[in-house]
Design a protein around this motif. Structure first.
Motif, PDB file in Angstrom:
ATOM      1  N   GLN A  37       0.826  -1.214   0.000  1.00 15.88           N
ATOM      2  CA  GLN A  37       0.000   0.000   0.000  1.00 15.88           C
ATOM      3  C   GLN A  37       0.855   1.256   0.000  1.00 15.88           C
ATOM      4  N   HIS A  38       0.334   2.291  -0.654  1.00 14.51           N
ATOM      5  CA  HIS A  38       0.988   3.596  -0.618  1.00 14.51           C
ATOM      6  C   HIS A  38       0.766   4.229   0.749  1.00 14.51           C
ATOM      7  N   VAL A  39       1.772   4.898   1.262  1.00 15.21           N
ATOM      8  CA  VAL A  39       1.689   5.555   2.562  1.00 15.21           C
ATOM      9  C   VAL A  39       0.572   6.600   2.559  1.00 15.21           C
ATOM     10  N   GLU A  40       0.378   7.304   1.457  1.00 11.88           N
ATOM     11  CA  GLU A  40      -0.670   8.324   1.370  1.00 11.88           C
ATOM     12  C   GLU A  40      -2.057   7.711   1.567  1.00 11.88           C
ATOM     13  N   GLU A  41      -2.264   6.514   1.026  1.00  7.19           N
ATOM     14  CA  GLU A  41      -3.532   5.803   1.195  1.00  7.19           C
ATOM     15  C   GLU A  41      -3.747   5.432   2.669  1.00  7.19           C
ATOM     16  N   VAL A  42      -2.686   4.993   3.323  1.00  8.97           N
ATOM     17  CA  VAL A  42      -2.764   4.640   4.743  1.00  8.97           C
ATOM     18  C   VAL A  42      -3.097   5.872   5.579  1.00  8.97           C
ATOM     19  N   ILE A  43      -2.468   6.987   5.258  1.00  9.29           N
ATOM     20  CA  ILE A  43      -2.742   8.225   5.999  1.00  9.29           C
ATOM     21  C   ILE A  43      -4.218   8.585   5.881  1.00  9.29           C
ATOM     22  N   ASP A  44      -4.776   8.460   4.675  1.00  4.73           N
ATOM     23  CA  ASP A  44      -6.213   8.725   4.486  1.00  4.73           C
ATOM     24  C   ASP A  44      -7.058   7.804   5.363  1.00  4.73           C
ATOM     25  N   ILE A  73       4.607   9.901   9.542  1.00  6.65           N
ATOM     26  CA  ILE A  73       5.186  11.253   9.586  1.00  6.65           C
ATOM     27  C   ILE A  73       6.684  11.191   9.300  1.00  6.65           C
ATOM     28  N   LYS A  74       7.375  10.240   9.909  1.00  6.29           N
ATOM     29  CA  LYS A  74       8.819  10.100   9.679  1.00  6.29           C
ATOM     30  C   LYS A  74       9.094   9.799   8.208  1.00  6.29           C
ATOM     31  N   HIS A  75       8.285   8.917   7.630  1.00  2.00           N
ATOM     32  CA  HIS A  75       8.488   8.568   6.228  1.00  2.00           C
ATOM     33  C   HIS A  75       8.273   9.782   5.319  1.00  2.00           C
ATOM     34  N   ILE A  76       7.220  10.544   5.569  1.00  4.18           N
ATOM     35  CA  ILE A  76       6.944  11.731   4.750  1.00  4.18           C
ATOM     36  C   ILE A  76       8.100  12.724   4.867  1.00  4.18           C
ATOM     37  N   SER A  77       8.533  12.946   6.083  1.00  5.61           N
ATOM     38  CA  SER A  77       9.640  13.875   6.316  1.00  5.61           C
ATOM     39  C   SER A  77      10.902  13.422   5.598  1.00  5.61           C
ATOM     40  N   ASP A  78      11.245  12.144   5.765  1.00  9.59           N
ATOM     41  CA  ASP A  78      12.443  11.610   5.112  1.00  9.59           C
ATOM     42  C   ASP A  78      12.320  11.648   3.596  1.00  9.59           C
ATOM     43  N   SER A  79      11.133  11.296   3.072  1.00  6.59           N
ATOM     44  CA  SER A  79      10.982  11.238   1.612  1.00  6.59           C
ATOM     45  C   SER A  79      11.077  12.630   0.992  1.00  6.59           C
ATOM     46  N   ARG A  80      10.580  13.636   1.690  1.00  5.40           N
ATOM     47  CA  ARG A  80      10.680  15.004   1.168  1.00  5.40           C
ATOM     48  C   ARG A  80      12.123  15.511   1.285  1.00  5.40           C
ATOM     49  N   TYR A  81      12.754  15.233   2.405  1.00  3.50           N
ATOM     50  CA  TYR A  81      14.107  15.728   2.646  1.00  3.50           C
ATOM     51  C   TYR A  81      15.111  15.075   1.703  1.00  3.50           C
ATOM     52  N   TYR A  82      14.980  13.756   1.541  1.00  9.46           N
ATOM     53  CA  TYR A  82      15.936  13.030   0.707  1.00  9.46           C
ATOM     54  C   TYR A  82      15.460  12.862  -0.735  1.00  9.46           C
ATOM     55  N   ASN A  83      14.295  13.447  -1.058  1.00 14.16           N
ATOM     56  CA  ASN A  83      13.746  13.397  -2.418  1.00 14.16           C
ATOM     57  C   ASN A  83      13.661  11.957  -2.925  1.00 14.16           C
ATOM     58  N   MET A  84      13.039  11.092  -2.115  1.00 16.22           N
ATOM     59  CA  MET A  84      12.912   9.666  -2.469  1.00 16.22           C
ATOM     60  C   MET A  84      11.973   9.483  -3.648  1.00 16.22           C
ATOM     61  N   PRO A  85      12.242   8.500  -4.489  1.00 17.56           N
ATOM     62  CA  PRO A  85      11.341   8.222  -5.619  1.00 17.56           C
ATOM     63  C   PRO A  85       9.983   7.730  -5.108  1.00 17.56           C
ATOM     64  N   PRO A  86       8.906   8.013  -5.848  1.00 15.58           N
ATOM     65  CA  PRO A  86       7.551   7.643  -5.410  1.00 15.58           C
ATOM     66  C   PRO A  86       7.360   6.155  -5.124  1.00 15.58           C
ATOM     67  N   GLU A  87       8.096   5.283  -5.817  1.00 15.23           N
ATOM     68  CA  GLU A  87       7.917   3.844  -5.588  1.00 15.23           C
ATOM     69  C   GLU A  87       8.374   3.423  -4.187  1.00 15.23           C
ATOM     70  N   GLN A  88       9.087   4.297  -3.489  1.00 17.35           N
ATOM     71  CA  GLN A  88       9.494   3.983  -2.112  1.00 17.35           C
ATOM     72  C   GLN A  88       8.438   4.406  -1.086  1.00 17.35           C
ATOM     73  N   ASN A  89       7.367   5.023  -1.541  1.00 18.38           N
ATOM     74  CA  ASN A  89       6.294   5.450  -0.636  1.00 18.38           C
ATOM     75  C   ASN A  89       5.332   4.302  -0.351  1.00 18.38           C
ATOM     76  N   ARG A  90       5.870   3.188   0.067  1.00 11.82           N
ATOM     77  CA  ARG A  90       5.091   1.984   0.373  1.00 11.82           C
ATOM     78  C   ARG A  90       5.185   1.696   1.869  1.00 11.82           C
ATOM     79  N   VAL A  91       4.153   1.045   2.377  1.00 14.04           N
ATOM     80  CA  VAL A  91       4.102   0.667   3.786  1.00 14.04           C
ATOM     81  C   VAL A  91       5.332  -0.151   4.177  1.00 14.04           C
ATOM     82  N   SER A  92       5.762  -1.044   3.306  1.00 18.06           N
ATOM     83  CA  SER A  92       6.906  -1.916   3.625  1.00 18.06           C
ATOM     84  C   SER A  92       8.176  -1.133   3.919  1.00 18.06           C
TER      85      SER A  92
END
Length: 153
Positions: A37-44, A73-92
């Motif tokens: 699952q995408h983290v954004e979906e989980v947040i919703d 929250i940690k994942h969102i912060s890290d993904s924005r700071y480190y500019n992670m690719p969207p495919e890493q925005n998964r629950v796993s």
């Protein structure tokens, strides 16, 4: 002259059978997440269902992790700071994999003690290798309200 008791002779009162096990108070109908699952979906889902986290299960309903608001929250912060690719925005990529569970047969007072020692908000219950439910601190409080009329031993 001796002291007289005004309470009279006490008859042994029949003890009511009140459930005291975790399984009697655990939540069985859970919102669960999947590793893909995408983290954004989980947040919703967290916001919509007014929950602070939940278990992560695979296709066979086996517990593989747990995810909380803080993990998101940690994942969102890290993904924005480190500019992670969207495919890493998964629950796993942000779930906690080393999950402490609790036995469904455990006495609720022992479970309360475990909550205090572990400083957790929830514990999953696994039976026969599958997620059976979850007990939260609020469930423990509900159990104590149900037991209010009983003498706690």
């Amino acid at each position: 002259m001796g002291i007289k008791s005004f309470t009279g002779r006490r008859e042994k009162q029949p003890e009511e059978k009140v459930p005291l096990r975790v399984r009697d108070y655990m939540t069985r109908n859970l919102i669960t997440f999947h590793p893909d699952q995408h983290v954004e979906e989980v947040i919703d889902l967290l916001i919509r269902h007014k929950i602070s986290g939940g278990p992560v299960v695979n296709e066979d309903r086996e517990l593989v992790g747990i995810l909380s608001e803080g993990d998101c929250i940690k994942h969102i912060s890290d993904s924005r700071y480190y500019n992670m690719p969207p495919e890493q925005n998964r629950v796993s990529n942000c779930m906690v994999r080393d999950v402490e569970t609790i036995d469904g047969n455990l006495n609720i007072f022992d479970a309360a003690k475990k909550f205090l020692e572990a400083k957790r908000r929830r514990f999953p219950i696994v039976e026969n290798g599958k997620l059976a439910g979850q007990i939260s601190q609020k469930d423990i409080l509900k159990a104590t309200v149900a037991l209010r009329s009983q003498r706690w031993k």
